[in-house]
Design a protein around this motif. Structure first.
Motif, PDB file in Angstrom:
ATOM      1  N   ARG A 136      32.298  -8.606-103.242  1.00 34.94           N
ATOM      2  CA  ARG A 136      32.982  -9.863-102.947  1.00 34.94           C
ATOM      3  C   ARG A 136      33.328  -9.932-101.462  1.00 34.94           C
ATOM      4  N   ALA A 137      33.834  -8.822-100.922  1.00 28.47           N
ATOM      5  CA  ALA A 137      34.175  -8.779 -99.505  1.00 28.47           C
ATOM      6  C   ALA A 137      32.931  -8.955 -98.646  1.00 28.47           C
ATOM      7  N   ARG A 138      31.840  -8.333 -99.082  1.00 29.11           N
ATOM      8  CA  ARG A 138      30.597  -8.462 -98.334  1.00 29.11           C
ATOM      9  C   ARG A 138      30.111  -9.923 -98.321  1.00 29.11           C
ATOM     10  N   PHE A 139      30.250 -10.625 -99.451  1.00 26.19           N
ATOM     11  CA  PHE A 139      29.844 -12.023 -99.520  1.00 26.19           C
ATOM     12  C   PHE A 139      30.690 -12.865 -98.561  1.00 26.19           C
ATOM     13  N   ILE A 140      31.999 -12.631 -98.593  1.00 25.28           N
ATOM     14  CA  ILE A 140      32.911 -13.386 -97.717  1.00 25.28           C
ATOM     15  C   ILE A 140      32.578 -13.120 -96.251  1.00 25.28           C
TER      16      ILE A 140
END
Length: 241
Positions: free
Chosen positions: A97-101
């Motif tokens: 999720r952090a990587r997507f953001i």
């Protein structure tokens, strides 16, 4: 207070806050615990307590309690009231999720920086990359991790969207642990090469290349997750924090 507004001379009084650049005790406790978690001195799953930490650090429980709350908000601690506090396991879903953001925000930021960065801004990025080279030479992974963050933050600043880094910072705690756990001489050099590619693309004012370089750099976390999982799969949880 007429019309709901406050004016000088009204009965309401507020204290004057004494501002200080020095870190508070709670800040120091927070920084020390965060570093210990990132470096595995406090590994995922270990129990810690306010009383124990306060005693070891020679402080009262109040600053420790404040630091615990901040670390919990970032996803580093799992606090169970009236039960226990543990260093949270790494959530792969939270990392992704952090990587997507980060990808959504930083790819756009990188493109923007190509047209907004000044000569002074380029000099700052170049100096940060040189400092990273020195950190790689000395195999100082903690320093490299710090400089890595400064590099990405500075790109946001040079794109005129410094506030974007605040959003990224609040969402990347599990990603940070993967990055720190995977930093070895080989991965340090790999990350440095990727930063150089990003810098070269921005310097050439080539937004397409800058976007590609940044996306490739942030996608490497997918490989790092597997490397860290092979070190110890017990560090991972299916829970999203």
């Amino acid at each position: 207070m007429a019309n709901g507004g406050m004016r000088a001379g009204d009965a309401v009084q507020l204290p004057v806050i004494q501002q200080s650049a020095a870190p508070t005790v709670a800040d120091q406790v927070f920084d020390a615990l965060k570093k210990s978690i990132l470096t595995l001195e406090l590994p995922p799953g270990i129990r810690i307590s306010e009383t124990e930490v306060a005693k070891l650090m020679g402080v009262s429980r109040q600053p420790v309690r404040e630091a615990f709350k901040r670390l919990s908000k970032l996803g580093f601690l799992l606090i169970r009231p009236q039960s226990s506090t543990t260093v949270s396991l790494i959530s792969e879903e939270a990392v992704l999720r952090a990587r997507f953001i980060r990808t959504a925000l930083e790819v756009k930021t990188c493109r923007t920086a190509c047209s907004t960065i000044s000569m002074g801004g380029m000099k700052v990025l170049e100096e940060l990359v040189q400092d990273q080279k020195d950190a790689v030479s000395s195999e100082d992974r903690e320093l490299f991790h710090l400089l890595d963050d400064r590099f990405h933050k500075e790109i946001c600043n040079q794109a005129g969207v410094g506030y974007v880094w605040d959003l990224i910072h609040d969402n990347k705690s599990h990603m940070d642990r993967i990055r720190m756990l995977s930093l070895n001489p080989s991965s340090l050099r790999h990350a440095l090469d990727e930063h150089i590619a990003i810098l070269d693309a921005i310097s050439a004012t080539d937004p397409d290349s800058a976007e590609q370089a940044m996306e490739s750099h942030l996608s490497r976390i997918l490989v790092l997750i597997e490397e860290v999982r092979q070190q110890d799969h017990r560090w991972f949880s299916d829970t999203t924090y």
